[in-house]
Design a protein around this motif. Structure first.
Motif, PDB file in Angstrom:
ATOM      1  N   GLY A   1      43.967  37.512  38.147  1.00  0.00           N
ATOM      2  CA  GLY A   1      42.851  37.849  39.043  1.00  0.00           C
ATOM      3  C   GLY A   1      43.320  38.684  40.220  1.00  0.00           C
ATOM      4  O   GLY A   1      42.664  39.655  40.619  1.00  0.00           O
ATOM      5  N   PHE A   2      44.480  38.322  40.776  1.00  0.00           N
ATOM      6  CA  PHE A   2      45.027  39.113  41.876  1.00  0.00           C
ATOM      7  C   PHE A   2      45.409  40.509  41.396  1.00  0.00           C
ATOM      8  O   PHE A   2      45.143  41.497  42.076  1.00  0.00           O
ATOM      9  N   GLY A   3      46.014  40.589  40.215  1.00  0.00           N
ATOM     10  CA  GLY A   3      46.385  41.896  39.664  1.00  0.00           C
ATOM     11  C   GLY A   3      45.188  42.807  39.485  1.00  0.00           C
ATOM     12  O   GLY A   3      45.257  44.009  39.758  1.00  0.00           O
ATOM     13  N   VAL A   4      44.073  42.239  39.042  1.00  0.00           N
ATOM     14  CA  VAL A   4      42.841  43.021  38.891  1.00  0.00           C
ATOM     15  C   VAL A   4      42.301  43.406  40.270  1.00  0.00           C
ATOM     16  O   VAL A   4      41.940  44.566  40.516  1.00  0.00           O
ATOM     17  N   ALA A   5      42.257  42.443  41.184  1.00  0.00           N
ATOM     18  CA  ALA A   5      41.685  42.694  42.515  1.00  0.00           C
ATOM     19  C   ALA A   5      42.474  43.735  43.295  1.00  0.00           C
ATOM     20  O   ALA A   5      41.889  44.550  44.023  1.00  0.00           O
ATOM     21  N   VAL A   6      43.793  43.729  43.150  1.00  0.00           N
ATOM     22  CA  VAL A   6      44.610  44.655  43.931  1.00  0.00           C
ATOM     23  C   VAL A   6      44.367  46.104  43.513  1.00  0.00           C
ATOM     24  O   VAL A   6      44.591  47.028  44.300  1.00  0.00           O
ATOM     25  N   ARG A   7      43.867  46.318  42.326  1.00  0.00           N
ATOM     26  CA  ARG A   7      43.534  47.683  41.889  1.00  0.00           C
ATOM     27  C   ARG A   7      42.449  48.298  42.770  1.00  0.00           C
ATOM     28  O   ARG A   7      42.345  49.515  42.863  1.00  0.00           O
ATOM     29  N   GLN A   8      41.640  47.471  43.392  1.00  0.00           N
ATOM     30  CA  GLN A   8      40.559  47.963  44.240  1.00  0.00           C
ATOM     31  C   GLN A   8      41.066  48.603  45.535  1.00  0.00           C
ATOM     32  O   GLN A   8      40.332  49.331  46.192  1.00  0.00           O
ATOM     33  N   VAL A   9      42.317  48.301  45.911  1.00  0.00           N
ATOM     34  CA  VAL A   9      42.882  48.885  47.126  1.00  0.00           C
ATOM     35  C   VAL A   9      43.972  49.907  46.808  1.00  0.00           C
ATOM     36  O   VAL A   9      44.676  50.357  47.704  1.00  0.00           O
TER      37      VAL A   9
END
Length: 168
Positions: free
Chosen positions: A34-42
């Motif tokens: 989930g963090f790996g996916v979310a960090v793509r947003q930044v």
């Protein structure tokens, strides 16, 4: 007169902690992804994402820092939010003093670096049963750290094929 407690740090203890941490590892892999996916947003690159996950190793603080990530990087708000979210580790670490006071050098610091609530619970349960092998706590922490890193990388790499993560 009672004999002094024997404190050890063994591979056997590490395997014991690792086996006890399999359920934590599953949860860690999911959260890491989930963090790996979310960090793509930044727009952080993979190397920076893995560096953050590997060196901070505090999922809640990492998720809290993501919305603050912008150029120029607001370091003070990021540090303050990370400090606030991670303050609980001061209490968890302090409760390990009876165990860690028997070790010198990098061992106590490395053990605390790998500390999380689940790892702490596994270690404290073993300690309460009379176990004095610090390997239990270290092995538990290593399993969760390795799986967190793998989950983060997997989520980061899978993110482009998932589309917009907000739909989930």
């Amino acid at each position: 007169m009672t004999a002094p407690e024997r404190h050890t740090l063994t591979v056997h203890g590490a395997w014991q902690g690792a086996r006890a941490s399999v359920p934590l590892g599953v949860a860690s892999a999911v959260l890491g992804a989930g963090f790996g996916v979310a960090v793509r947003q930044v727009d952080l690159p993979l190397w920076a994402t893995l560096f953050m996950s590997g060196s901070v190793f505090a999922g809640a603080a990492q998720f809290a820092a993501l919305p603050l990530w912008s150029a120029p990087l607001p370091l003070v708000p990021i540090w303050l939010s990370t400090f606030a979210v991670n303050a609980r580790f001061a209490l968890l670490s302090a409760s390990l003093t009876p165990w860690l006071k028997h070790y010198r050098g990098p061992t106590p610091w490395a053990t605390v670096f790998l500390l999380g609530e689940g790892q702490w619970a596994i270690g404290m349960q073993a300690y309460a049963k009379g176990e004095r092998d610090l390997g239990v706590l270290v092995g538990s922490g290593l399993v969760v750290w390795v799986v967190w890193m793998g989950g983060t990388a997997a989520g980061f790499l899978a993110a482009p094929s998932l589309g917009d993560p907000r739909r989930f």
